[in-house]
Design an enzyme around this catalytic site. Structure first.
Site, PDB file in Angstrom:
ATOM      1  CB  THR A 173       9.325  -3.478  38.753  1.00 57.12           C
ATOM      2  OG1 THR A 173      10.752  -3.461  38.882  1.00 57.12           O
ATOM      3  CG2 THR A 173       8.741  -3.882  40.105  1.00 57.12           C
TER       4      THR A 173
ATOM      5  CD  GLU B  84      14.843  -4.031  41.624  1.00 57.37           C
ATOM      6  OE1 GLU B  84      15.031  -4.652  42.687  1.00 57.37           O
ATOM      7  OE2 GLU B  84      15.764  -3.670  40.872  1.00 57.37           O
TER       8      GLU B  84
ATOM      9  CE1 TYR C 146       9.093   0.829  41.951  1.00 60.18           C
ATOM     10  CE2 TYR C 146      10.718  -0.876  41.513  1.00 60.18           C
ATOM     11  CZ  TYR C 146       9.734  -0.017  41.064  1.00 60.18           C
ATOM     12  OH  TYR C 146       9.389  -0.002  39.731  1.00 60.18           O
TER      13      TYR C 146
ATOM     14  CE  LYS D 299       5.792  -0.175  40.431  1.00 56.67           C
ATOM     15  NZ  LYS D 299       4.783   0.275  39.453  1.00 56.67           N
TER      16      LYS D 299
END
Length: 362
Positions: free
Chosen positions: A132, A134, A161, A165
């Site tokens: 991701t 992010e 999150y 990840k």
């Protein structure tokens, strides 16, 4: 016939990837979690009865928190390719359930990698890990010289999150190097579609606009309108997932459009699809949007009506204000080019949500 195993098969990406792989002639196995209500709406159109003599699409009950279950499914299916798309992927919610996010998004990836290793499938099974944007955290100092995030940009996750990840990213890379597994990370920037979950900001916007245009809703609430994201279409992104596993060697890849737009831009574009122009007043949590004009006879909303307000509860504890990816590697080495831009994406989502909410008209 190649065999693929997809975690998160009932989600947006899982459903599009299943369609894509079936069209390519694969046998597709999907892992879904047990639920007391139906949760297969996105894949019902490709579902095959288990009594079918030669089903090419088969579902298995499973959970990324259950290593024995994951290992059993991989042993039974003997997949040529695994696409790990399963995750708790709502960034704001990850602050509320951080331990669960770690179990699923971080350790769930490890469970898949370790199962492949223990079953002796290192040379047979390729693994795609859905990473991701992010990971980058929107920090200005880790962009490349062109102002984008690429495969060499450093990471600074700013949510549970993102932190989970980042473990999944590095454990995938570690198993690739330690055990010579064909395991790749695809660093996906925001990707949307009519199948996007209703609580994600893009779908929240298009659903609200459709309801307002049809007279079913007065207004809706958002958080940070200034946040900028690189938005693409999920169909383009699942095609790239497949291309990553067809490459000659395992690598990590950025999947992005290279164009960044704000949440406010998305709101404006969505209302324009139904012929409504907006004007904004105020700043920060005091900002509101009002109807300036209506140019579509089918969707008439009162001029001057307030349709959008800000709810500070929708802000993240640590905001990420800007994310845009550099897809140069994907384009130059694999020939991947997105077929959708933001406006065509918004158009498709609005049309789908208008059709959805027309069903509720008297």
């Amino acid at each position: 016939m190649k065999v693929a195993l997809i975690t998160g098969v009932t989600g947006q990406d899982g459903s599009y990837l299943s369609e894509f792989l079936l069209e390519k002639g694969y046998q597709v196995h999907g892992i879904k979690r047990r639920a007391s209500s139906f949760n297969t709406e996105r894949i019902d159109h490709i579902y095959q009865d288990p009594h079918h003599p030669n089903p090419r699409f088969k579902l298995h009950y499973g959970d990324l928190t259950d290593s024995l279950n994951i290992t059993k499914i991989i042993k039974e299916t003997q997949p040529d390719e695994i696409y790990n798309l399963g995750a708790m992927s709502h960034v704001r919610v990850s602050f509320e359930i951080p331990e669960y996010v770690g179990q699923v998004d971080a350790l769930g990836t490890l469970r898949i990698l370790e199962a492949v290793r223990l079953l002796g499938l290192e040379k047979k099974t390729k693994i795609y890990q859905a990473s991701t944007s992010e990971l980058y955290g929107g920090m200005s100092e880790n962009k490349n010289i062109n102002g984008f995030y690429d495969e060499n940009s450093s990471f600074y996750p700013r949510s549970p999150y993102g932190v989970a990840k980042i473990y999944a990213f590095w454990i995938t890379k570690n198993y690739r190097e330690a055990y010579n597994i064909f395991a790749c990370n695809g660093i996906l920037f925001n990707h949307e579609s009519p199948r996007r979950g209703e609580t994600f900001v893009t779908r929240k916007i298009t659903r609200a606009v459709a309801q307002i245009a049809l007279g079913q809703k007065d207004k809706f609430y958002l958080g940070n309108l200034d946040a900028k994201r690189d938005w693409g279409h999920a169909k383009d992104y699942v095609r790239m997932m497949w291309m990553i596993l067809q490459a000659k060697k395992p690598e990590d890849w950025v999947i992005a459009t290279g164009v960044s737009s704000s949440v406010r831009d998305l709101v404006i574009a969505s209302f324009r699809e139904v012929g409504i122009e907006l004007e904004f007043f105020g700043k920060g949590i005091s900002e509101k949007a009002y109807v300036k004009s209506c140019n579509n006879k089918s969707y008439q909303v009162e001029i001057g009506k307030e349709v959008l307000s800000i709810d500070p509860n929708y802000y993240r504890p640590t905001e990420v204000d800007f994310l845009v990816g550099d897809p140069s590697k994907a384009k130059n080495k694999l020939g991947w080019v997105p077929e959708y831009d933001l406006l065509s994406l918004v158009k498709e989502m609005i049309e789908s949500d208008l059709e959805l909410f027309r069903k509720y008209e008297n």
